[in-house]
Design a protein around this motif. Structure first.
Motif, PDB file in Angstrom:
ATOM      1  N   MET A   1      95.225  49.020  30.703  1.00  0.00           N
ATOM      2  CA  MET A   1      95.629  48.686  30.780  1.00  0.00           C
ATOM      3  C   MET A   1      95.369  49.016  32.805  1.00  0.00           C
ATOM      4  N   ILE A   2      95.028  50.199  32.638  1.00  0.00           N
ATOM      5  CA  ILE A   2      94.411  50.288  34.220  1.00  0.00           C
ATOM      6  C   ILE A   2      93.975  49.264  34.663  1.00  0.00           C
ATOM      7  N   GLY A   3      92.966  48.908  33.933  1.00  0.00           N
ATOM      8  CA  GLY A   3      91.838  48.663  34.552  1.00  0.00           C
ATOM      9  C   GLY A   3      92.182  46.943  34.207  1.00  0.00           C
ATOM     10  N   LEU A   4      93.355  45.757  33.643  1.00  0.00           N
ATOM     11  CA  LEU A   4      94.273  44.701  34.215  1.00  0.00           C
ATOM     12  C   LEU A   4      94.266  44.683  34.847  1.00  0.00           C
ATOM     13  N   LEU A   5      95.725  45.901  35.404  1.00  0.00           N
ATOM     14  CA  LEU A   5      97.227  46.032  36.230  1.00  0.00           C
ATOM     15  C   LEU A   5      95.555  46.058  38.287  1.00  0.00           C
ATOM     16  N   VAL A   6      94.464  46.747  37.961  1.00  0.00           N
ATOM     17  CA  VAL A   6      93.398  46.592  39.113  1.00  0.00           C
ATOM     18  C   VAL A   6      93.124  45.529  39.287  1.00  0.00           C
ATOM     19  N   ALA A   7      92.566  44.775  38.216  1.00  0.00           N
ATOM     20  CA  ALA A   7      91.950  43.885  38.513  1.00  0.00           C
ATOM     21  C   ALA A   7      93.121  42.706  38.854  1.00  0.00           C
ATOM     22  N   LEU A   8      94.295  42.537  38.669  1.00  0.00           N
ATOM     23  CA  LEU A   8      95.628  41.748  39.487  1.00  0.00           C
ATOM     24  C   LEU A   8      95.812  42.247  40.832  1.00  0.00           C
ATOM     25  N   LEU A   9      96.028  43.566  41.144  1.00  0.00           N
ATOM     26  CA  LEU A   9      96.104  43.730  42.345  1.00  0.00           C
ATOM     27  C   LEU A   9      95.203  43.337  43.575  1.00  0.00           C
ATOM     28  N   SER A  10      93.717  43.403  42.625  1.00  0.00           N
ATOM     29  CA  SER A  10      92.496  43.324  43.518  1.00  0.00           C
ATOM     30  C   SER A  10      92.775  41.308  43.750  1.00  0.00           C
ATOM     31  N   ALA A  11      92.862  40.237  43.291  1.00  0.00           N
ATOM     32  CA  ALA A  11      93.127  38.944  42.986  1.00  0.00           C
ATOM     33  C   ALA A  11      94.026  38.807  44.084  1.00  0.00           C
ATOM     34  N   VAL A  12      95.401  39.617  43.806  1.00  0.00           N
ATOM     35  CA  VAL A  12      95.809  38.927  45.217  1.00  0.00           C
ATOM     36  C   VAL A  12      95.583  39.457  46.602  1.00  0.00           C
ATOM     37  N   VAL A  13      94.756  40.908  46.924  1.00  0.00           N
ATOM     38  CA  VAL A  13      94.049  41.255  48.138  1.00  0.00           C
ATOM     39  C   VAL A  13      92.998  40.333  48.515  1.00  0.00           C
ATOM     40  N   PHE A  51      88.022  38.350  59.904  1.00  0.00           N
ATOM     41  CA  PHE A  51      88.916  39.113  59.351  1.00  0.00           C
ATOM     42  C   PHE A  51      89.152  38.817  57.341  1.00  0.00           C
ATOM     43  N   GLY A  52      89.645  37.550  57.617  1.00  0.00           N
ATOM     44  CA  GLY A  52      89.394  37.256  55.881  1.00  0.00           C
ATOM     45  C   GLY A  52      88.303  37.291  54.962  1.00  0.00           C
ATOM     46  N   CYS A  53      87.682  37.246  55.434  1.00  0.00           N
ATOM     47  CA  CYS A  53      86.180  38.277  54.710  1.00  0.00           C
ATOM     48  C   CYS A  53      86.383  39.319  54.520  1.00  0.00           C
ATOM     49  N   VAL A  54      87.203  40.236  55.151  1.00  0.00           N
ATOM     50  CA  VAL A  54      87.262  41.608  54.979  1.00  0.00           C
ATOM     51  C   VAL A  54      88.029  41.754  53.610  1.00  0.00           C
ATOM     52  N   PHE A  55      88.894  41.276  54.017  1.00  0.00           N
ATOM     53  CA  PHE A  55      90.074  41.528  52.542  1.00  0.00           C
ATOM     54  C   PHE A  55      89.510  40.936  51.372  1.00  0.00           C
ATOM     55  N   ALA A  56      88.897  39.837  51.800  1.00  0.00           N
ATOM     56  CA  ALA A  56      87.945  39.582  50.357  1.00  0.00           C
ATOM     57  C   ALA A  56      86.738  39.898  49.283  1.00  0.00           C
ATOM     58  N   ALA A  57      86.174  40.965  50.644  1.00  0.00           N
ATOM     59  CA  ALA A  57      85.233  41.641  49.791  1.00  0.00           C
ATOM     60  C   ALA A  57      86.196  42.961  49.400  1.00  0.00           C
ATOM     61  N   LEU A  58      87.079  43.255  50.016  1.00  0.00           N
ATOM     62  CA  LEU A  58      88.237  44.536  49.572  1.00  0.00           C
ATOM     63  C   LEU A  58      88.212  43.871  47.874  1.00  0.00           C
ATOM     64  N   GLY A  59      88.575  42.991  47.948  1.00  0.00           N
ATOM     65  CA  GLY A  59      89.609  42.185  46.395  1.00  0.00           C
ATOM     66  C   GLY A  59      87.965  42.206  45.552  1.00  0.00           C
ATOM     67  N   SER A  60      86.786  42.228  45.900  1.00  0.00           N
ATOM     68  CA  SER A  60      85.907  41.829  45.424  1.00  0.00           C
ATOM     69  C   SER A  60      85.646  43.555  44.899  1.00  0.00           C
ATOM     70  N   LEU A  61      85.730  44.749  45.375  1.00  0.00           N
ATOM     71  CA  LEU A  61      85.417  45.673  45.244  1.00  0.00           C
ATOM     72  C   LEU A  61      86.233  46.276  44.281  1.00  0.00           C
ATOM     73  N   GLY A  62      87.630  45.362  44.821  1.00  0.00           N
ATOM     74  CA  GLY A  62      88.555  46.175  43.309  1.00  0.00           C
ATOM     75  C   GLY A  62      87.954  45.924  42.152  1.00  0.00           C
ATOM     76  N   LEU A  63      87.145  44.412  42.231  1.00  0.00           N
ATOM     77  CA  LEU A  63      87.319  43.919  40.677  1.00  0.00           C
ATOM     78  C   LEU A  63      86.060  45.123  40.471  1.00  0.00           C
ATOM     79  N   ILE A  64      84.966  45.135  41.040  1.00  0.00           N
ATOM     80  CA  ILE A  64      84.267  46.325  40.483  1.00  0.00           C
ATOM     81  C   ILE A  64      84.210  47.745  39.382  1.00  0.00           C
ATOM     82  N   VAL A  65      86.158  47.577  40.389  1.00  0.00           N
ATOM     83  CA  VAL A  65      86.432  48.896  40.106  1.00  0.00           C
ATOM     84  C   VAL A  65      86.770  48.848  38.113  1.00  0.00           C
ATOM     85  N   GLY A 182      77.709  45.903  36.654  1.00  0.00           N
ATOM     86  CA  GLY A 182      77.035  47.219  36.475  1.00  0.00           C
ATOM     87  C   GLY A 182      77.132  48.544  36.835  1.00  0.00           C
ATOM     88  N   LEU A 183      77.844  48.034  38.281  1.00  0.00           N
ATOM     89  CA  LEU A 183      78.312  49.159  39.254  1.00  0.00           C
ATOM     90  C   LEU A 183      79.888  50.074  38.750  1.00  0.00           C
TER      91      LEU A 183
END
Length: 305
Positions: A1-13, A51-65, A182-183
């Motif tokens: 459940m935590i992984g699902l929530l992290v994925a959804l939050l990352s998608a918004v970012v 600025f937008g790229c930084v936000f997109a990168a943060l969202g991608s990092l959240g997806l990795i988690v 993998g990461l």
């Protein structure tokens, strides 16, 4: 459940960053994958795009988690569905015109990806390791194929549509998604700080950077030619399907044994193909609208000087 929530939050970012990137690109000089230095100068010289790229990168990092916390067939679809839903809201807020087909495509997409997520049996194990040589071979072949096809087609003077370029970007980013899996597995197995050394000694971060770089060049070029509501669904669907299929196989995550769960999985993938067909039908008009908007912005900018 935590992984699902992290994925959804990352998608918004991620989608916030994507929307900022789109607005910045529609007011910038025309870019082309055949002029990489000029492309880099235009993108990196635009503070709004950075600025937008930084936000997109943060969202991608959240997806990795999230990929280290849940099976790829749960985290990846949840992320893509979240992007689709957030993108629709952002498009409406910005007042952009959306066709009936786009409404249907963006409505079907979260349903399709939701079915993929539901098809994962509760308590399914999350794969954290893969056959490294096979993973490297699949990733490199995918990225090289994307670059090669775009170079050959574009080099012959043929016009490459935003949807086709978005699909190629999706494959390249899907390759990066495999490295993210993998990461994420290393993070899950070792913890944050203990995973640093194994990560640096693995091919994951370097192949991730390669797939991300190729994907972002192709995607940003397609994004300037059309609207995010056109290019993002195509890119996300193609990349999502590739990551789910390849990731499930490479990381040894089993398909559902239950007939109902398997039917949900097959139905989800079938609906993702419907999304691509619906979106491609509106590409020509979307690109024409975007070209007109860019021309109007250029005239307004000249008048202000």
């Amino acid at each position: 459940m935590i992984g699902l929530l992290v994925a959804l939050l990352s998608a918004v970012v991620y989608t916030v960053g994507l929307t900022v990137e789109q607005r910045a690109l529609h007011g910038a000089e025309s870019i082309s994958v055949h002029r990489p230095l000029h492309l880099a100068r235009v993108l990196l010289g635009n503070p709004r795009w950075v600025f937008g790229c930084v936000f997109a990168a943060l969202g991608s990092l959240g997806l990795i988690v999230s990929l280290g916390l849940a099976p790829v067939s749960v985290a990846q679809p949840a992320f893509a569905a979240g992007v689709a839903c957030t993108l629709l809201v952002a498009t409406l807020v910005l007042g952009e015109r959306i066709t009936r087909g786009e409404y249907v495509a963006l409505g079907v997409m979260p349903v399709a990806l939701g079915l993929l997520g539901l098809s994962t049996a509760e308590g399914a194990e999350t794969g954290t390791t893969a056959n490294t040589p096979v993973l490297v071979a699949v990733s490199l072949t995918t990225v090289v194929a994307c670059v090669g096809v775009m170079a050959v087609v574009g080099g012959r003077g043929r016009y490459v549509s935003a949807a086709a370029m978005g699909a190629a970007a999706g494959l390249a980013q899907g390759s990066a998604g495999l490295q993210g899996k993998g990461l994420g597995g290393l993070l899950a197995d070792h913890g944050l700080w203990a995973a640093v050394a194994p990560a640096l000694l693995s091919p994951y971060p370097y192949l991730y950077a390669l797939g991300w770089a190729v994907g972002i060049v192709l995607f940003q070029t397609s994004l300037q030619r059309s609207r995010a509501s056109i290019t993002a669904p195509v890119s996300n669907v193609v990349g999502n399907v590739f990551t789910v299929v390849a990731g499930t196989l490479l990381f040894g995550e089993q398909l559902p044994d239950d007939p109902l769960m398997l039917a949900l999985r097959v139905g989800g993938f079938a609906l993702t193909l419907v999304v691509v067909v619906l979106v491609r039908g509106n590409v020509a008009s979307a690109e024409a609208d975007t070209s007109r908007l860019r021309a109007e912005n250029a005239v307004a900018a000249d008048a202000d000087r």
